[in-house]
Scaffold this motif. Structure first.
Motif, PDB file in Angstrom:
ATOM      1  N   TRP A  48     -50.112  11.493 -30.036  1.00  0.00           N
ATOM      2  CA  TRP A  48     -49.598  11.158 -28.706  1.00  0.00           C
ATOM      3  C   TRP A  48     -50.414  10.115 -27.937  1.00  0.00           C
ATOM      4  O   TRP A  48     -49.863   9.381 -27.113  1.00  0.00           O
ATOM      5  N   LEU A  49     -51.704  10.012 -28.204  1.00  0.00           N
ATOM      6  CA  LEU A  49     -52.546   9.175 -27.349  1.00  0.00           C
ATOM      7  C   LEU A  49     -52.195   7.685 -27.369  1.00  0.00           C
ATOM      8  O   LEU A  49     -52.071   7.065 -26.300  1.00  0.00           O
ATOM      9  N   PRO A  50     -52.022   7.029 -28.527  1.00  0.00           N
ATOM     10  CA  PRO A  50     -51.852   5.570 -28.509  1.00  0.00           C
ATOM     11  C   PRO A  50     -50.639   5.074 -27.721  1.00  0.00           C
ATOM     12  O   PRO A  50     -50.685   3.984 -27.143  1.00  0.00           O
ATOM     13  N   LEU A  51     -49.563   5.860 -27.699  1.00  0.00           N
ATOM     14  CA  LEU A  51     -48.321   5.366 -27.073  1.00  0.00           C
ATOM     15  C   LEU A  51     -47.961   6.118 -25.793  1.00  0.00           C
ATOM     16  O   LEU A  51     -46.878   5.908 -25.244  1.00  0.00           O
ATOM     17  N   LEU A  52     -48.862   6.971 -25.308  1.00  0.00           N
ATOM     18  CA  LEU A  52     -48.522   7.777 -24.137  1.00  0.00           C
ATOM     19  C   LEU A  52     -48.225   6.905 -22.917  1.00  0.00           C
ATOM     20  O   LEU A  52     -47.231   7.129 -22.216  1.00  0.00           O
ATOM     21  N   THR A  53     -49.059   5.911 -22.637  1.00  0.00           N
ATOM     22  CA  THR A  53     -48.842   5.083 -21.447  1.00  0.00           C
ATOM     23  C   THR A  53     -47.530   4.318 -21.536  1.00  0.00           C
ATOM     24  O   THR A  53     -46.796   4.190 -20.535  1.00  0.00           O
TER      25      THR A  53
ATOM     26  N   ARG B 124     -35.720  10.270 -26.382  1.00  0.00           N
ATOM     27  CA  ARG B 124     -35.579  11.171 -27.526  1.00  0.00           C
ATOM     28  C   ARG B 124     -36.439  10.711 -28.695  1.00  0.00           C
ATOM     29  O   ARG B 124     -37.032  11.529 -29.402  1.00  0.00           O
ATOM     30  N   ALA B 125     -36.509   9.393 -28.889  1.00  0.00           N
ATOM     31  CA  ALA B 125     -37.344   8.880 -29.975  1.00  0.00           C
ATOM     32  C   ALA B 125     -38.814   9.166 -29.715  1.00  0.00           C
ATOM     33  O   ALA B 125     -39.552   9.609 -30.609  1.00  0.00           O
ATOM     34  N   PHE B 126     -39.262   8.925 -28.487  1.00  0.00           N
ATOM     35  CA  PHE B 126     -40.664   9.151 -28.151  1.00  0.00           C
ATOM     36  C   PHE B 126     -41.018  10.632 -28.111  1.00  0.00           C
ATOM     37  O   PHE B 126     -42.195  10.981 -28.192  1.00  0.00           O
ATOM     38  N   SER B 127     -40.032  11.504 -27.989  1.00  0.00           N
ATOM     39  CA  SER B 127     -40.329  12.938 -27.990  1.00  0.00           C
ATOM     40  C   SER B 127     -40.939  13.386 -29.306  1.00  0.00           C
ATOM     41  O   SER B 127     -41.621  14.411 -29.372  1.00  0.00           O
ATOM     42  N   SER B 128     -40.738  12.581 -30.360  1.00  0.00           N
ATOM     43  CA  SER B 128     -41.330  12.930 -31.653  1.00  0.00           C
ATOM     44  C   SER B 128     -42.853  12.902 -31.594  1.00  0.00           C
ATOM     45  O   SER B 128     -43.521  13.594 -32.365  1.00  0.00           O
ATOM     46  N   LEU B 129     -43.430  12.104 -30.670  1.00  0.00           N
ATOM     47  CA  LEU B 129     -44.883  12.097 -30.499  1.00  0.00           C
ATOM     48  C   LEU B 129     -45.392  13.498 -30.200  1.00  0.00           C
ATOM     49  O   LEU B 129     -46.368  13.982 -30.788  1.00  0.00           O
ATOM     50  N   PHE B 130     -44.718  14.152 -29.273  1.00  0.00           N
ATOM     51  CA  PHE B 130     -45.168  15.462 -28.816  1.00  0.00           C
ATOM     52  C   PHE B 130     -44.748  16.566 -29.783  1.00  0.00           C
ATOM     53  O   PHE B 130     -45.435  17.573 -29.919  1.00  0.00           O
TER      54      PHE B 130
END
Length: 217
Positions: A23-28, A171-177
């Protein structure tokens, strides 16, 4: 036996850093480009890790060192941290996101030192073997972060997005979490396969945070 223990400790390190690297690299990017949080709001959410570093490392280390077996502390921390991480994709407002991320970090940050302590306590020759175990943490970070960076790294930028496009990105970024939370829950279960590492509480020892405050006074 030593090789089997080293393998288990390597898996522990791998999963430990998969969680953070997911999650860290793309959180912002997610917070500002997808959820449309302000820079100040995104900064406060990123600072939850710093807040946890001041609070969680201080108190969490006390529990692991003095009152709970370290593998049990690790299991509990990753279970709570994993559940909180799995709740983050559902949050689109600042305060719920901030508070849930803070809970995750308060439970995750102390595990960084506890995993090292477990490794040092159970390796037959820690000076020789710790590097072989710890490098799997770096591998875990790379395995978790690089695919997301290549796939999602530029997706949030560019021209203004429609509401439908933003929802698709969310929805795509939810895969980070989801990956981070899933790895955390898996590690919570895997902790029961780690060697027993009892707390190192000694007779007559004081509560270190209180002693530190006394010294500051």
């Amino acid at each position: 036996m030593n090789k089997a223990i080293r393998t288990r400790l390597s898996v522990m390190m791998f999963l430990e850093y998969v969680i953070w690297g997911s999650w860290l690299p793309l959180l912002t990017d997610y917070l500002t480009s997808v959820l449309k949080f302000t820079g100040l709001q995104a900064g406060w959410i990123q600072n939850t890790f710093a807040i946890a570093s001041l609070v969680g490392m201080f108190l969490g280390g006390q529990l692991a060192d003095r009152y709970l077996a370290q593998e049990k502390f690790l299991a509990l921390s990753h279970l709570v941290g994993g559940i909180s991480m799995l709740l983050l994709p559902m949050q689109t407002a600042f305060w719920p996101f901030f508070l849930i991320m803070l809970v995750h970090c308060l439970f995750y940050v102390p595990t960084l030192s506890v995993t090292n302590a477990i490794a040092f306590a159970n390796l037959r020759d820690s000076q020789r073997d710790f590097g072989y175990v710890r490098v799997w943490g770096t591998i875990g970070w790379i395995v978790a972060s690089w695919p997301f960076i290549f796939i999602l790294g530029e997706a949030a930028g560019g021209a203004a997005k429609t509401a439908e496009e933003l929802e698709g990105l969310r929805r795509a970024f939810s895969s980070l979490f989801t990956v981070a939370g899933g790895a955390s829950v898996v590690l919570a279960g895997f902790c029961f396969l780690l060697p027993h590492t009892p707390p190192a509480k000694g007779e007559g020892q004081e509560f270190a945070p209180l002693e530190a405050l006394k010294l500051l006074a």
